[in-house]
Design a protein around this motif. Structure first.
Motif, PDB file in Angstrom:
ATOM      1  N   ALA A 132      -1.354 -10.047   7.543  1.00 37.50           N
ATOM      2  CA  ALA A 132      -1.616  -9.379   8.821  1.00 37.50           C
ATOM      3  C   ALA A 132      -2.026  -7.923   8.639  1.00 37.50           C
ATOM      4  CB  ALA A 132      -0.384  -9.465   9.720  1.00 37.50           C
ATOM      5  N   GLY A 133      -1.943  -7.402   7.435  1.00 38.76           N
ATOM      6  CA  GLY A 133      -2.330  -6.016   7.195  1.00 38.76           C
ATOM      7  C   GLY A 133      -1.400  -5.027   7.864  1.00 38.76           C
ATOM      8  N   LEU A 134      -0.093  -5.284   7.783  1.00 41.52           N
ATOM      9  CA  LEU A 134       0.880  -4.392   8.428  1.00 41.52           C
ATOM     10  C   LEU A 134       1.026  -3.098   7.630  1.00 41.52           C
ATOM     11  CD1 LEU A 134       3.688  -6.894   9.518  1.00 41.52           C
ATOM     12  CD2 LEU A 134       1.564  -6.267  10.693  1.00 41.52           C
ATOM     13  N   ASP A 135       1.233  -2.028   8.345  1.00 46.79           N
ATOM     14  CA  ASP A 135       1.332  -0.692   7.768  1.00 46.79           C
ATOM     15  C   ASP A 135       2.459  -0.619   6.739  1.00 46.79           C
ATOM     16  OD1 ASP A 135       1.021   2.222   7.639  1.00 46.79           O
ATOM     17  OD2 ASP A 135       2.914   2.276   8.714  1.00 46.79           O
ATOM     18  N   PRO A 136       2.159  -0.244   5.481  1.00 41.92           N
ATOM     19  CA  PRO A 136       3.187  -0.237   4.434  1.00 41.92           C
ATOM     20  C   PRO A 136       4.402   0.618   4.750  1.00 41.92           C
ATOM     21  CG  PRO A 136       1.011  -0.033   3.461  1.00 41.92           C
ATOM     22  CD  PRO A 136       0.830   0.075   4.943  1.00 41.92           C
ATOM     23  N   GLU A 137       4.195   1.762   5.392  1.00 46.29           N
ATOM     24  CA  GLU A 137       5.335   2.622   5.708  1.00 46.29           C
ATOM     25  C   GLU A 137       6.302   1.916   6.656  1.00 46.29           C
ATOM     26  OE1 GLU A 137       6.305   7.070   7.576  1.00 46.29           O
ATOM     27  OE2 GLU A 137       4.240   6.499   7.091  1.00 46.29           O
ATOM     28  N   GLN A 138       5.765   1.235   7.667  1.00 45.97           N
ATOM     29  CA  GLN A 138       6.614   0.531   8.630  1.00 45.97           C
ATOM     30  C   GLN A 138       7.293  -0.686   7.993  1.00 45.97           C
ATOM     31  OE1 GLN A 138       4.823  -0.141  12.550  1.00 45.97           O
ATOM     32  NE2 GLN A 138       3.299   1.443  12.096  1.00 45.97           N
ATOM     33  N   VAL A 139       6.567  -1.386   7.132  1.00 47.68           N
ATOM     34  CA  VAL A 139       7.146  -2.563   6.476  1.00 47.68           C
ATOM     35  C   VAL A 139       8.261  -2.137   5.521  1.00 47.68           C
ATOM     36  CG1 VAL A 139       6.697  -4.561   4.997  1.00 47.68           C
ATOM     37  CG2 VAL A 139       4.995  -3.861   6.687  1.00 47.68           C
ATOM     38  N   ASN A 140       8.021  -1.084   4.744  1.00 47.80           N
ATOM     39  CA  ASN A 140       9.054  -0.584   3.839  1.00 47.80           C
ATOM     40  C   ASN A 140      10.294  -0.169   4.591  1.00 47.80           C
ATOM     41  OD1 ASN A 140       8.505  -0.271   0.804  1.00 47.80           O
ATOM     42  ND2 ASN A 140       6.531   0.311   1.675  1.00 47.80           N
ATOM     43  N   GLU A 141      10.116   0.510   5.705  1.00 46.65           N
ATOM     44  CA  GLU A 141      11.278   0.935   6.492  1.00 46.65           C
ATOM     45  C   GLU A 141      12.056  -0.262   7.010  1.00 46.65           C
ATOM     46  OE1 GLU A 141      11.412   2.866  10.707  1.00 46.65           O
ATOM     47  OE2 GLU A 141      11.493   4.521   9.250  1.00 46.65           O
ATOM     48  N   TRP A 142      11.334  -1.307   7.446  1.00 48.27           N
ATOM     49  CA  TRP A 142      12.015  -2.501   7.949  1.00 48.27           C
ATOM     50  C   TRP A 142      12.877  -3.138   6.863  1.00 48.27           C
ATOM     51  CZ3 TRP A 142      12.052  -7.781   6.904  1.00 48.27           C
ATOM     52  CH2 TRP A 142      12.667  -8.588   7.873  1.00 48.27           C
ATOM     53  N   TYR A 143      12.318  -3.333   5.675  1.00 49.33           N
ATOM     54  CA  TYR A 143      13.090  -3.945   4.591  1.00 49.33           C
ATOM     55  C   TYR A 143      14.287  -3.075   4.204  1.00 49.33           C
ATOM     56  CZ  TYR A 143       9.989  -7.875   3.462  1.00 49.33           C
ATOM     57  OH  TYR A 143       9.295  -9.066   3.490  1.00 49.33           O
ATOM     58  N   LEU A 144      14.117  -1.762   4.222  1.00 47.34           N
ATOM     59  CA  LEU A 144      15.218  -0.864   3.892  1.00 47.34           C
ATOM     60  C   LEU A 144      16.314  -0.939   4.936  1.00 47.34           C
ATOM     61  CD1 LEU A 144      16.228   1.314   1.919  1.00 47.34           C
ATOM     62  CD2 LEU A 144      15.015   3.013   3.315  1.00 47.34           C
ATOM     63  N   ILE A 145      15.936  -1.126   6.176  1.00 44.67           N
ATOM     64  CA  ILE A 145      16.897  -1.199   7.278  1.00 44.67           C
ATOM     65  C   ILE A 145      17.712  -2.478   7.237  1.00 44.67           C
ATOM     66  CG2 ILE A 145      17.033  -1.605   9.797  1.00 44.67           C
ATOM     67  CD1 ILE A 145      14.840   0.506  10.121  1.00 44.67           C
ATOM     68  N   VAL A 146      17.058  -3.613   7.068  1.00 46.84           N
ATOM     69  CA  VAL A 146      17.679  -4.883   7.448  1.00 46.84           C
ATOM     70  C   VAL A 146      18.512  -5.545   6.365  1.00 46.84           C
ATOM     71  CG1 VAL A 146      15.864  -5.304   9.141  1.00 46.84           C
ATOM     72  CG2 VAL A 146      15.667  -6.313   6.853  1.00 46.84           C
ATOM     73  N   TYR A 147      18.351  -5.166   5.090  1.00 54.53           N
ATOM     74  CA  TYR A 147      19.068  -5.870   4.022  1.00 54.53           C
ATOM     75  C   TYR A 147      20.171  -5.002   3.424  1.00 54.53           C
ATOM     76  CZ  TYR A 147      15.516  -9.381   4.613  1.00 54.53           C
ATOM     77  OH  TYR A 147      14.711 -10.339   5.168  1.00 54.53           O
ATOM     78  N   ALA A 148      21.346  -5.597   3.309  1.00 55.32           N
ATOM     79  CA  ALA A 148      22.520  -4.846   2.856  1.00 55.32           C
ATOM     80  C   ALA A 148      22.438  -4.464   1.389  1.00 55.32           C
ATOM     81  CB  ALA A 148      23.796  -5.656   3.121  1.00 55.32           C
ATOM     82  N   ASP A 149      21.570  -5.107   0.621  1.00 56.48           N
ATOM     83  CA  ASP A 149      21.412  -4.758  -0.795  1.00 56.48           C
ATOM     84  C   ASP A 149      20.207  -3.857  -1.025  1.00 56.48           C
ATOM     85  OD1 ASP A 149      19.422  -6.603  -0.269  1.00 56.48           O
ATOM     86  OD2 ASP A 149      19.989  -8.014  -1.845  1.00 56.48           O
ATOM     87  N   ALA A 150      19.596  -3.339   0.056  1.00 54.62           N
ATOM     88  CA  ALA A 150      18.358  -2.571  -0.056  1.00 54.62           C
ATOM     89  C   ALA A 150      18.628  -1.082  -0.204  1.00 54.62           C
ATOM     90  CB  ALA A 150      17.474  -2.815   1.161  1.00 54.62           C
ATOM     91  N   TYR A 151      18.118  -0.520  -1.282  1.00 49.94           N
ATOM     92  CA  TYR A 151      18.054   0.919  -1.514  1.00 49.94           C
ATOM     93  C   TYR A 151      16.625   1.200  -1.950  1.00 49.94           C
ATOM     94  CZ  TYR A 151      23.086   0.340  -1.568  1.00 49.94           C
ATOM     95  OH  TYR A 151      24.379   0.005  -1.226  1.00 49.94           O
ATOM     96  N   GLU A 152      16.134   2.398  -1.733  1.00 50.76           N
ATOM     97  CA  GLU A 152      14.706   2.623  -1.942  1.00 50.76           C
ATOM     98  C   GLU A 152      14.240   2.286  -3.350  1.00 50.76           C
ATOM     99  OE1 GLU A 152      12.021   5.904  -0.085  1.00 50.76           O
ATOM    100  OE2 GLU A 152      12.437   6.511  -2.166  1.00 50.76           O
ATOM    101  N   TRP A 153      15.070   2.537  -4.367  1.00 49.16           N
ATOM    102  CA  TRP A 153      14.643   2.274  -5.747  1.00 49.16           C
ATOM    103  C   TRP A 153      14.305   0.807  -5.974  1.00 49.16           C
ATOM    104  CZ3 TRP A 153      17.140  -1.288  -8.694  1.00 49.16           C
ATOM    105  CH2 TRP A 153      18.463  -1.631  -8.358  1.00 49.16           C
ATOM    106  N   VAL A 154      14.977  -0.088  -5.265  1.00 42.20           N
ATOM    107  CA  VAL A 154      14.706  -1.518  -5.437  1.00 42.20           C
ATOM    108  C   VAL A 154      13.775  -2.041  -4.357  1.00 42.20           C
ATOM    109  CG1 VAL A 154      16.786  -2.268  -4.177  1.00 42.20           C
ATOM    110  CG2 VAL A 154      15.738  -3.783  -5.850  1.00 42.20           C
ATOM    111  N   GLU A 155      13.879  -1.483  -3.160  1.00 45.49           N
ATOM    112  CA  GLU A 155      13.086  -1.973  -2.030  1.00 45.49           C
ATOM    113  C   GLU A 155      11.624  -1.574  -2.128  1.00 45.49           C
ATOM    114  OE1 GLU A 155      10.758  -1.023   1.203  1.00 45.49           O
ATOM    115  OE2 GLU A 155      12.171   0.537   0.601  1.00 45.49           O
ATOM    116  N   LEU A 156      11.354  -0.316  -2.436  1.00 45.22           N
ATOM    117  CA  LEU A 156       9.981   0.192  -2.391  1.00 45.22           C
ATOM    118  C   LEU A 156       9.033  -0.520  -3.369  1.00 45.22           C
ATOM    119  CD1 LEU A 156       7.914   2.255  -1.277  1.00 45.22           C
ATOM    120  CD2 LEU A 156       8.704   3.835  -3.043  1.00 45.22           C
TER     121      LEU A 156
END
Length: 512
Positions: free
Chosen positions: A380-404
């Protein structure tokens, strides 16, 4: 000299490098639940509850181990808004001459902490984060001079360096990677074990009440909280995975089943990423299961690869390429993240199931994240900044070093192939192959175009058409572009029309 040791919310181990040289008689350990870290993105309610409860339980362990602890809870009237403010206050109150902290997992926080020495006029020691098997220098040395930084070759170096599943200089079984045996769809009669769960104790109940009151506008469900919040509980999760699920983990690790969010996965990423479990003990337990005949090699190797291969690689990759990596957008994606990622209505059952389970559990396994939620974001060509923020928000094991790196490199191909050799794009056929989601979907996975067609089918080809100028040069994409070139012009027109209508409906927040 009095030292202050700051322990971050993901450094919950008595073996942390920052604790090792402390004098328990006079040095002070500082922990705080601060607004800045809890709200710089609006983390899932269960993520906040999990981390705060784990922190409070670790505070008990620190006191029992004899450390002098200064701990501030989120709702304490004397709570400061930032970690720096807490450290500044403690330095003045206790006449601290040295601040010690293990390296933060996220670049933004590490950069912030690196300036504290001058601001506070104290000595600052940032120790190596020993929750990882490889120091950052190991990755840098391995990466130096390489044109491609492929995980598989890093993984082999880690196996050699740590003597894991090795027979002399050769890998156990004669192969480094058994992933080809780990892609089976789950049969209907599969008896999937329940995940290890724990009833909330009084500490956790207090945290849940805090989250319900203070973070009511955050995404996610807080009910049915059952996660491990102590080291002993985390060790039980690992032990039960080894005993009950590891045997079938490899075979079905890519499978998705409606109503079965946990499958045969280990669920230990929560606890490795907060320090409650060490990577080494997880690897050792799995390797011993193979040696004792408890689990087959394909399952054991697959699990170990996730830890000493992928996890260690992703962390090294992140630090090797930050901060510029965060700004990459190779495919020029810019579409806004649609409401369906926050639980908005969709007729696409695969997306509905994955978002629903994410909302309920602050968890989804890697194929749900990559090949359903991530695949849609890519197509869908979703904006990377918004997608990264979503993954960082929603998963309890997500920290930027692993999520990004996982999201930007593996899912969205923002780096043009630095991490993944080609985009992980797929049509509905892949989702149908690896799940039973398509059976209860309003769309037909067999239909390629038209209003009844699975949107993944025409979005896949539309993605290839849109990015032909960039992707057709990729050797791994050559075959699929040859197929596209032979495609009937009328079908190509239908694909583009269907995709255009789909994106218009998506932009208007209509149910798709």
């Amino acid at each position: 000299m009095t030292r202050l040791c700051l322990i971050l919310g993901d450094q919950l181990s008595l073996n942390m490098s920052s604790l090792q040289a402390l004098d328990k008689g006079k040095d002070i350990v500082l922990m705080a639940e601060v607004k800045e870290e809890a709200t710089y993105v609006k983390h899932h309610k269960k993520k906040i509850a999990f981390i705060f409860s784990a922190m409070r339980h670790f505070a008990v362990a620190l006191k029992e181990a004899g450390y002098q602890l200064q701990y501030t809870q989120y709702d304490d009237p004397n709570n400061h808004d930032s970690l720096y403010a807490h450290v500044e206050h403690a330095v003045k109150e206790h006449k601290i001459t040295q601040v010690v902290v293990a390296q933060a997992g996220e670049y933004r926080l590490h950069e912030n902490m690196s300036s504290w020495a001058d601001k506070l006029n104290v000595e600052l020691e940032i120790t190596e984060d020993n929750r990882f098997l490889a120091p950052l220098s190991f990755f840098s040395d391995w990466a130096e001079g390489r044109k491609q930084l492929r995980m598989e070759f890093f993984y082999r170096e880690m196996r050699r360096a740590h003597r894991v599943l090795m027979e002399g200089k050769e890998p156990t079984g004669g192969k480094w990677n058994y992933d080809s045996q780990n892609r089976e769809k789950a049969p209907k009669d599969l008896n999937i074990p329940k995940p290890t769960s724990f009833a909330p104790d009084n500490i956790t109940k207090e945290v849940i009440a805090l989250v319900e009151d203070t973070f009511a506008d955050h995404f996610g469900d807080i009910g049915n909280f059952h996660y491990a919040v102590t080291r002993e509980q985390a060790q039980q999760v690992l032990a039960e995975f080894i005993e009950h699920r590891l045997e079938n983990f490899g075979q079905y690790q890519d499978a998705m089943v409606e109503g079965e969010p946990w499958m045969y996965h280990s669920h230990v990423s929560f606890y490795i990423n907060t320090g409650s479990l060490s990577a080494q003990e997880c690897v050792d337990a799995a390797e011993q299961a193979y040696i004792s005949g408890q689990a087959p090699l394909n399952s054991v190797e697959g699990f170990i690869r996730q830890i000493i291969g992928w996890r260690e690689y992703i962390r090294g990759f992140y630090w090797h390429l930050m901060p510029d990596y965060k700004q990459k957008n190779h495919l020029h994606a810019k579409r806004d993240l649609p409401d369906l990622y926050w639980g908005g209505k969709t007729k696409m059952n695969c997306l509905q199931q994955c978002v629903k389970e994410t909302k309920e559990n602050a968890y989804a396994h890697h194929i749900q994240r990559l090949m359903v939620l991530g695949n849609f974001a890519l197509l869908a060509g979703l904006d990377p900044e918004q997608v990264n923020e979503w993954y960082l928000i929603v998963y309890a094991d997500a920290y930027e070093w692993v999520e990004l790196p996982n999201v930007s490199g593996m899912i969205l191909f923002t780096d043009g192939g630095m991490l993944a050799s080609k985009p992980y794009a797929a049509s509905g056929a892949y989702i149908n192959k690896m799940s039973n989601y398509c059976q209860n979907c309003a769309y037909s996975v067999k239909e390629k175009v038209g209003h009844q067609a699975c949107p993944f089918n025409y979005l896949y080809w539309d993605f290839l058409i849109r990015h032909k100028g960039i992707l057709q040069k990729n050797p791994r994409m050559a075959m699929i572009y040859r197929t596209l070139e032979k495609m009937d012009a009328k079908r190509v027109e239908h694909i583009e029309q269907d995709a255009k209508l789909f994106f218009e409906n998506l932009a208007n927040n209509e149910e798709v």
